[in-house]
Write a protein that holds these residues in place. Structure first.
Motif, PDB file in Angstrom:
ATOM      1  N   LYS A  67       0.847  -1.190   0.000  1.00 36.25           N
ATOM      2  CA  LYS A  67       0.000   0.000   0.000  1.00 36.25           C
ATOM      3  C   LYS A  67       0.877   1.232   0.000  1.00 36.25           C
ATOM      4  O   LYS A  67       1.975   1.216   0.546  1.00 36.25           O
ATOM      5  CB  LYS A  67      -0.890   0.033   1.243  1.00 36.25           C
ATOM      6  CG  LYS A  67      -1.956  -1.037   1.256  1.00 36.25           C
ATOM      7  CD  LYS A  67      -2.778  -0.955   2.533  1.00 36.25           C
ATOM      8  CE  LYS A  67      -3.823  -2.075   2.543  1.00 36.25           C
ATOM      9  NZ  LYS A  67      -4.375  -2.293   3.880  1.00 36.25           N
ATOM     10  N   GLY A  68       0.371   2.309  -0.580  1.00 36.26           N
ATOM     11  CA  GLY A  68       1.178   3.514  -0.595  1.00 36.26           C
ATOM     12  C   GLY A  68       0.400   4.725  -1.040  1.00 36.26           C
ATOM     13  O   GLY A  68      -0.825   4.709  -1.138  1.00 36.26           O
ATOM     14  N   THR A  69       1.142   5.792  -1.330  1.00 35.50           N
ATOM     15  CA  THR A  69       0.576   7.089  -1.654  1.00 35.50           C
ATOM     16  C   THR A  69       1.137   7.556  -2.991  1.00 35.50           C
ATOM     17  O   THR A  69       2.340   7.435  -3.231  1.00 35.50           O
ATOM     18  CB  THR A  69       0.957   8.098  -0.544  1.00 35.50           C
ATOM     19  OG1 THR A  69       0.496   7.597   0.709  1.00 35.50           O
ATOM     20  CG2 THR A  69       0.343   9.459  -0.799  1.00 35.50           C
ATOM     21  N   ILE A  70       0.249   8.090  -3.834  1.00 38.08           N
ATOM     22  CA  ILE A  70       0.703   8.603  -5.130  1.00 38.08           C
ATOM     23  C   ILE A  70       1.607   9.815  -4.893  1.00 38.08           C
ATOM     24  O   ILE A  70       1.222  10.778  -4.232  1.00 38.08           O
ATOM     25  CB  ILE A  70      -0.481   8.985  -6.043  1.00 38.08           C
ATOM     26  CG1 ILE A  70      -1.326   7.743  -6.365  1.00 38.08           C
ATOM     27  CG2 ILE A  70       0.042   9.628  -7.339  1.00 38.08           C
ATOM     28  CD1 ILE A  70      -2.563   8.029  -7.238  1.00 38.08           C
ATOM     29  N   TYR A  71       2.823   9.725  -5.407  1.00 37.02           N
ATOM     30  CA  TYR A  71       3.845  10.771  -5.268  1.00 37.02           C
ATOM     31  C   TYR A  71       3.816  11.689  -6.479  1.00 37.02           C
ATOM     32  O   TYR A  71       4.023  12.894  -6.370  1.00 37.02           O
ATOM     33  CB  TYR A  71       5.207  10.089  -5.132  1.00 37.02           C
ATOM     34  CG  TYR A  71       6.389  10.995  -5.020  1.00 37.02           C
ATOM     35  CD1 TYR A  71       6.809  11.474  -3.776  1.00 37.02           C
ATOM     36  CD2 TYR A  71       7.123  11.357  -6.148  1.00 37.02           C
ATOM     37  CE1 TYR A  71       7.910  12.295  -3.666  1.00 37.02           C
ATOM     38  CE2 TYR A  71       8.225  12.182  -6.041  1.00 37.02           C
ATOM     39  CZ  TYR A  71       8.615  12.655  -4.800  1.00 37.02           C
ATOM     40  OH  TYR A  71       9.713  13.469  -4.691  1.00 37.02           O
ATOM     41  N   VAL A  95       4.573   5.823  -6.984  1.00 38.72           N
ATOM     42  CA  VAL A  95       4.018   5.607  -5.644  1.00 38.72           C
ATOM     43  C   VAL A  95       5.127   5.409  -4.619  1.00 38.72           C
ATOM     44  O   VAL A  95       6.111   4.705  -4.880  1.00 38.72           O
ATOM     45  CB  VAL A  95       3.088   4.370  -5.658  1.00 38.72           C
ATOM     46  CG1 VAL A  95       2.609   4.012  -4.257  1.00 38.72           C
ATOM     47  CG2 VAL A  95       1.906   4.606  -6.582  1.00 38.72           C
ATOM     48  N   GLU A  96       4.957   6.061  -3.464  1.00 37.93           N
ATOM     49  CA  GLU A  96       5.823   5.777  -2.320  1.00 37.93           C
ATOM     50  C   GLU A  96       5.106   4.752  -1.462  1.00 37.93           C
ATOM     51  O   GLU A  96       4.023   5.029  -0.937  1.00 37.93           O
ATOM     52  CB  GLU A  96       6.110   7.056  -1.518  1.00 37.93           C
ATOM     53  CG  GLU A  96       7.115   6.826  -0.395  1.00 37.93           C
ATOM     54  CD  GLU A  96       7.583   8.121   0.262  1.00 37.93           C
ATOM     55  OE1 GLU A  96       8.802   8.300   0.404  1.00 37.93           O
ATOM     56  OE2 GLU A  96       6.720   8.939   0.636  1.00 37.93           O
ATOM     57  N   ASP A  98       4.285   2.280   1.674  1.00 40.22           N
ATOM     58  CA  ASP A  98       4.404   2.362   3.133  1.00 40.22           C
ATOM     59  C   ASP A  98       5.585   1.494   3.599  1.00 40.22           C
ATOM     60  O   ASP A  98       5.786   0.389   3.089  1.00 40.22           O
ATOM     61  CB  ASP A  98       3.118   1.849   3.796  1.00 40.22           C
ATOM     62  CG  ASP A  98       1.905   2.705   3.447  1.00 40.22           C
ATOM     63  OD1 ASP A  98       2.069   3.774   2.838  1.00 40.22           O
ATOM     64  OD2 ASP A  98       0.787   2.286   3.804  1.00 40.22           O
ATOM     65  N   GLY A 120      -1.078  12.248  -3.521  1.00 39.88           N
ATOM     66  CA  GLY A 120      -1.553  12.066  -2.156  1.00 39.88           C
ATOM     67  C   GLY A 120      -2.629  10.998  -2.012  1.00 39.88           C
ATOM     68  O   GLY A 120      -2.934  10.596  -0.888  1.00 39.88           O
ATOM     69  N   ARG A 121      -3.204  10.536  -3.104  1.00 40.65           N
ATOM     70  CA  ARG A 121      -4.246   9.499  -2.992  1.00 40.65           C
ATOM     71  C   ARG A 121      -3.631   8.162  -2.607  1.00 40.65           C
ATOM     72  O   ARG A 121      -2.523   7.816  -3.007  1.00 40.65           O
ATOM     73  CB  ARG A 121      -5.005   9.334  -4.312  1.00 40.65           C
ATOM     74  CG  ARG A 121      -6.009  10.435  -4.541  1.00 40.65           C
ATOM     75  CD  ARG A 121      -7.041  10.034  -5.550  1.00 40.65           C
ATOM     76  NE  ARG A 121      -8.166   9.388  -4.886  1.00 40.65           N
ATOM     77  CZ  ARG A 121      -9.334   9.189  -5.470  1.00 40.65           C
ATOM     78  NH1 ARG A 121      -9.521   9.567  -6.722  1.00 40.65           N
ATOM     79  NH2 ARG A 121     -10.320   8.609  -4.823  1.00 40.65           N
ATOM     80  N   ARG A 122      -4.403   7.412  -1.836  1.00 38.66           N
ATOM     81  CA  ARG A 122      -3.944   6.103  -1.376  1.00 38.66           C
ATOM     82  C   ARG A 122      -4.240   5.046  -2.437  1.00 38.66           C
ATOM     83  O   ARG A 122      -5.335   5.005  -3.014  1.00 38.66           O
ATOM     84  CB  ARG A 122      -4.648   5.737  -0.065  1.00 38.66           C
ATOM     85  CG  ARG A 122      -4.322   6.679   1.081  1.00 38.66           C
ATOM     86  CD  ARG A 122      -2.910   6.482   1.614  1.00 38.66           C
ATOM     87  NE  ARG A 122      -2.796   5.172   2.235  1.00 38.66           N
ATOM     88  CZ  ARG A 122      -1.639   4.585   2.513  1.00 38.66           C
ATOM     89  NH1 ARG A 122      -0.494   5.182   2.247  1.00 38.66           N
ATOM     90  NH2 ARG A 122      -1.614   3.394   3.072  1.00 38.66           N
ATOM     91  N   GLN A 124      -3.219   0.709  -3.666  1.00 43.31           N
ATOM     92  CA  GLN A 124      -2.631  -0.565  -3.260  1.00 43.31           C
ATOM     93  C   GLN A 124      -2.226  -1.351  -4.495  1.00 43.31           C
ATOM     94  O   GLN A 124      -2.760  -1.158  -5.579  1.00 43.31           O
ATOM     95  CB  GLN A 124      -3.569  -1.359  -2.368  1.00 43.31           C
ATOM     96  CG  GLN A 124      -4.819  -1.865  -3.039  1.00 43.31           C
ATOM     97  CD  GLN A 124      -5.700  -2.585  -2.026  1.00 43.31           C
ATOM     98  OE1 GLN A 124      -6.261  -1.972  -1.125  1.00 43.31           O
ATOM     99  NE2 GLN A 124      -5.804  -3.895  -2.193  1.00 43.31           N
TER     100      GLN A 124
END
Ligand SMILES: [Zn+2]
Length: 142
Positions: A67-71, A95-96, A98, A120-122, A124
């Protein structure tokens, strides 16, 4: 809002090297394995022969949560590579993940219109088998 039709895209197939083989063995099993420096704790991807932080050579492939966050992202509106034409417009996202701060991984955003890609959107990981040997990690909204 149209969805990209990836089913009609003939994807280029990655060719594992000695360095990247453990990563591709992981994706085949539904795991994201990044190199983790046992000396300084640095995570890195793509794989390299030495740590990009301390130049150490004690690197182990270890799993990170998918899972991560759009960079960052870009929307493909033109088919520079004609194989991708059926998917236009499509979102390529960076994506960065987690648990592996500083490591960025690229993929496509699947199952959503390209306009849903926002910093910033989450998201997976979803695993997309391409061949018996290669499973491509991609992303969907979390
Ligand atoms: Zn290191």
């Amino acid at each position: 809002m149209t969805m990209s039709d990836w089913a009609k895209v003939e994807r280029p197939i990655p060719v594992p090297t000695e360095l990247t083989k453990p990563f591709w063995e992981g994706t085949k099993q539904g795991l994201i394995l990044f190199q983790h420096c046992q000396t300084c704790g640095n995570w890195q991807h793509p794989p390299a022969p030495t740590c990009t932080n301390c130049v150490g050579i004690d690197l182990k492939f270890e799993p990170v949560e998918g899972k991560g966050t759009i960079y960052s992202y870009t929307i493909g509106h033109h088919g520079g590579d004609r194989r991708f034409a059926p998917a236009i417009p499509y979102a390529s996202i960076v994506v960065e993940l987690d648990g592996a701060k500083g490591v960025l991984m690229a993929g496509n955003l699947l199952g959503a219109p390209s306009t849903e890609a926002k910093v910033g959107r989450r998201v997976q990981i979803v695993f997309e088998p391409l061949t018996d040997e290669i499973t491509l990690p991609q992303f969907k909204l979390a």
